[in-house]
Write a protein that holds these residues in place. Sequence first.
Motif, PDB file in Angstrom:
ATOM      1  N   THR A  73       0.842  -1.193   0.000  1.00 54.68           N
ATOM      2  CA  THR A  73       0.000   0.000   0.000  1.00 54.68           C
ATOM      3  C   THR A  73       0.878   1.244   0.000  1.00 54.68           C
ATOM      4  N   SER A  74       2.004   1.175   0.721  1.00 52.37           N
ATOM      5  CA  SER A  74       2.978   2.262   0.724  1.00 52.37           C
ATOM      6  C   SER A  74       4.339   1.686   1.107  1.00 52.37           C
ATOM      7  N   GLY A  75       5.379   2.507   0.956  1.00 54.78           N
ATOM      8  CA  GLY A  75       6.739   2.032   1.207  1.00 54.78           C
ATOM      9  C   GLY A  75       7.382   1.547  -0.079  1.00 54.78           C
ATOM     10  N   THR A  76       8.627   1.116   0.028  1.00 57.31           N
ATOM     11  CA  THR A  76       9.354   0.651  -1.154  1.00 57.31           C
ATOM     12  C   THR A  76       9.795  -0.798  -0.992  1.00 57.31           C
ATOM     13  N   LEU A  77       9.738  -1.517  -2.087  1.00 53.04           N
ATOM     14  CA  LEU A  77      10.147  -2.923  -2.145  1.00 53.04           C
ATOM     15  C   LEU A  77      11.051  -3.103  -3.349  1.00 53.04           C
ATOM     16  N   ASP A  78      12.259  -3.576  -3.107  1.00 52.61           N
ATOM     17  CA  ASP A  78      13.238  -3.761  -4.174  1.00 52.61           C
ATOM     18  C   ASP A  78      13.709  -5.206  -4.164  1.00 52.61           C
ATOM     19  N   VAL A  79      13.455  -5.925  -5.244  1.00 49.52           N
ATOM     20  CA  VAL A  79      13.886  -7.312  -5.371  1.00 49.52           C
ATOM     21  C   VAL A  79      14.911  -7.394  -6.490  1.00 49.52           C
ATOM     22  N   ARG A  80      16.162  -7.667  -6.129  1.00 47.17           N
ATOM     23  CA  ARG A  80      17.243  -7.695  -7.108  1.00 47.17           C
ATOM     24  C   ARG A  80      17.781  -9.114  -7.242  1.00 47.17           C
ATOM     25  N   THR A  81      16.970  -9.967  -7.786  1.00 51.32           N
ATOM     26  CA  THR A  81      17.371 -11.349  -8.013  1.00 51.32           C
ATOM     27  C   THR A  81      16.794 -11.773  -9.356  1.00 51.32           C
ATOM     28  N   THR A  82      17.174 -12.989  -9.763  1.00 59.95           N
ATOM     29  CA  THR A  82      16.456 -13.607 -10.870  1.00 59.95           C
ATOM     30  C   THR A  82      15.059 -13.919 -10.365  1.00 59.95           C
ATOM     31  N   ARG A  83      14.194 -14.389 -11.219  1.00 55.18           N
ATOM     32  CA  ARG A  83      12.780 -14.530 -10.880  1.00 55.18           C
ATOM     33  C   ARG A  83      12.566 -15.248  -9.540  1.00 55.18           C
ATOM     34  N   PRO A  84      11.739 -14.654  -8.626  1.00 56.62           N
ATOM     35  CA  PRO A  84      11.430 -15.334  -7.361  1.00 56.62           C
ATOM     36  C   PRO A  84      10.608 -16.589  -7.630  1.00 56.62           C
ATOM     37  N   SER A  85      10.783 -17.578  -6.781  1.00 54.42           N
ATOM     38  CA  SER A  85      10.025 -18.820  -6.886  1.00 54.42           C
ATOM     39  C   SER A  85       9.404 -19.106  -5.528  1.00 54.42           C
ATOM     40  N   VAL A  86       8.150 -19.559  -5.525  1.00 55.84           N
ATOM     41  CA  VAL A  86       7.422 -19.764  -4.277  1.00 55.84           C
ATOM     42  C   VAL A  86       7.111 -21.240  -4.064  1.00 55.84           C
ATOM     43  N   MET A  87       7.300 -21.685  -2.814  1.00 57.32           N
ATOM     44  CA  MET A  87       6.948 -23.054  -2.435  1.00 57.32           C
ATOM     45  C   MET A  87       5.987 -22.970  -1.247  1.00 57.32           C
ATOM     46  N   PHE A  88       4.828 -23.675  -1.365  1.00 58.29           N
ATOM     47  CA  PHE A  88       3.774 -23.586  -0.365  1.00 58.29           C
ATOM     48  C   PHE A  88       3.702 -24.860   0.484  1.00 58.29           C
ATOM     49  N   GLN A  89       2.726 -24.860   1.428  1.00 59.57           N
ATOM     50  CA  GLN A  89       2.526 -26.041   2.276  1.00 59.57           C
ATOM     51  C   GLN A  89       2.188 -27.271   1.440  1.00 59.57           C
ATOM     52  N   GLU A  90       1.317 -27.093   0.450  1.00 61.83           N
ATOM     53  CA  GLU A  90       0.956 -28.190  -0.437  1.00 61.83           C
ATOM     54  C   GLU A  90       1.906 -28.196  -1.632  1.00 61.83           C
ATOM     55  N   SER A  91       2.201 -29.378  -2.117  1.00 61.70           N
ATOM     56  CA  SER A  91       3.160 -29.490  -3.218  1.00 61.70           C
ATOM     57  C   SER A  91       2.637 -28.851  -4.503  1.00 61.70           C
ATOM     58  N   ALA A  92       1.305 -28.862  -4.679  1.00 63.92           N
ATOM     59  CA  ALA A  92       0.663 -28.239  -5.850  1.00 63.92           C
ATOM     60  C   ALA A  92       1.255 -28.745  -7.170  1.00 63.92           C
ATOM     61  N   LEU A  93       1.585 -30.029  -7.216  1.00 67.39           N
ATOM     62  CA  LEU A  93       2.082 -30.612  -8.460  1.00 67.39           C
ATOM     63  C   LEU A  93       0.905 -30.870  -9.400  1.00 67.39           C
ATOM     64  N   LEU A  94       1.148 -30.788 -10.690  1.00 69.53           N
ATOM     65  CA  LEU A  94       0.109 -31.101 -11.658  1.00 69.53           C
ATOM     66  C   LEU A  94      -0.015 -32.625 -11.748  1.00 69.53           C
ATOM     67  N   PRO A  95      -1.170 -33.176 -11.378  1.00 71.88           N
ATOM     68  CA  PRO A  95      -1.300 -34.626 -11.248  1.00 71.88           C
ATOM     69  C   PRO A  95      -1.154 -35.397 -12.552  1.00 71.88           C
ATOM     70  N   TRP A  96      -1.403 -34.741 -13.693  1.00 76.40           N
ATOM     71  CA  TRP A  96      -1.321 -35.434 -14.981  1.00 76.40           C
ATOM     72  C   TRP A  96       0.098 -35.442 -15.556  1.00 76.40           C
ATOM     73  N   LEU A  97       1.020 -34.756 -14.883  1.00 77.40           N
ATOM     74  CA  LEU A  97       2.417 -34.737 -15.327  1.00 77.40           C
ATOM     75  C   LEU A  97       3.277 -35.606 -14.419  1.00 77.40           C
ATOM     76  N   THR A  98       4.324 -36.178 -14.967  1.00 79.12           N
ATOM     77  CA  THR A  98       5.269 -36.929 -14.159  1.00 79.12           C
ATOM     78  C   THR A  98       6.076 -35.973 -13.289  1.00 79.12           C
ATOM     79  N   ALA A  99       6.827 -36.543 -12.354  1.00 72.97           N
ATOM     80  CA  ALA A  99       7.685 -35.722 -11.499  1.00 72.97           C
ATOM     81  C   ALA A  99       8.654 -34.912 -12.348  1.00 72.97           C
ATOM     82  N   GLY A 100       9.241 -35.571 -13.331  1.00 72.67           N
ATOM     83  CA  GLY A 100      10.192 -34.890 -14.196  1.00 72.67           C
ATOM     84  C   GLY A 100       9.561 -33.758 -14.965  1.00 72.67           C
TER      85      GLY A 100
END
Length: 259
Positions: A73-100
Motif C-alpha cells: 500500500t505504501s513504502g518501497t520494495l526492491d527485489v534484485r534477483t532472478t525470478r522469485p520462486s514460491v513453495m507452499f505447504q501443499e506441493s501443488a504438483l500437476l497430477p497429470w504430469l510426471t515428477a520430471g
Amino acid sequence: MTATLERSAPVRRTPAVALTGVHKTFGSGPSAVTALRDIDLAVAPGEFVCLLGASGCGKSTLLNLVAGLDRPTSGTLDVRTTRPSVMFQESALLPWLTAGRNVELPLRLAGMSRKERRARAEELLELVRLGGQAAKRPHELSGGMRQRVALARALAAATSVTDADTPGLLLMDEPFAALDAITRDVLQGELLRVWRATGITILFVTHDVREAVRLAQRVVLLSSRPGTVVREWTVGANSERLHEEITARLREVITSHAA
C-alpha cells in the motif's frame, strides 16, 4: 535430537531483497485491515532468513509482496534477483504430469529447449535425492517425496536464469507444516544441504521456533497484526539458548496482543 549445522554469516552485498517502510492494508474505510506496518527488512544474496510469528501476523502477506503476487500500500520494495520462486505447504504438483515434467514446467516457460530442460530436471531431482523417480506421477509418491519434487521445481524456477552475482530467490511458506515430524526433520536437513549446494537466497515463513533456529542464519520476529519487525537474531552455535530466548519473546508478543 535434531542437530543444528554450523553456518557461516552471509557476505554483505547489495541486498537481494529490501523492504523500507512497507505497509499493506486490505480494503478501505472502517472495514480496512492493516496486515503489515513499517516493515524494514533486507536479505543479502545467498542468505537464509526465517520470518517467524504467530498465525495471522502477516508473514504470508509479506512473502506475497516479495513474490510480486501483491503490491504494498505504501513504502518501497526492491527485489534484485532472478525470478522469485514460491513453495507452499501443499506441493501443488500437476497430477497429470510426471515428477520430471513437473520440474521441467518452469524451464519450459523460460524458453529452455526440451533437451536442456530434461537434463536440468534430472539434475535437480538428483539434488533432492529423487534420482530415478522422474517417470512417476504425484499419486505414486509419498507426501515427503512430493514436497521434494516441489522443491526441485521451485529451484528450477529460481535458477532458470543464471547470474553468479544475483543468486535465485526461493520463497517458502511453511512448506513442511503438513508433514509428519520425522519427514519434516529429514526435509529440513535436505533443505539445508540444497541451500549450501546452490547458494540460493531463501526467505522462509514459519511459526515454529525450533524450525527457524535450525534452518536460518537470521531469524526475524514479526508482531501480531499489524505485523512489524519486533526483533532479529543471528543464529550461532548455542541454538538451545537462542530457542528459549526467541520463544520467550514470541510469547510476550502474543500475550501483549491478546491483552
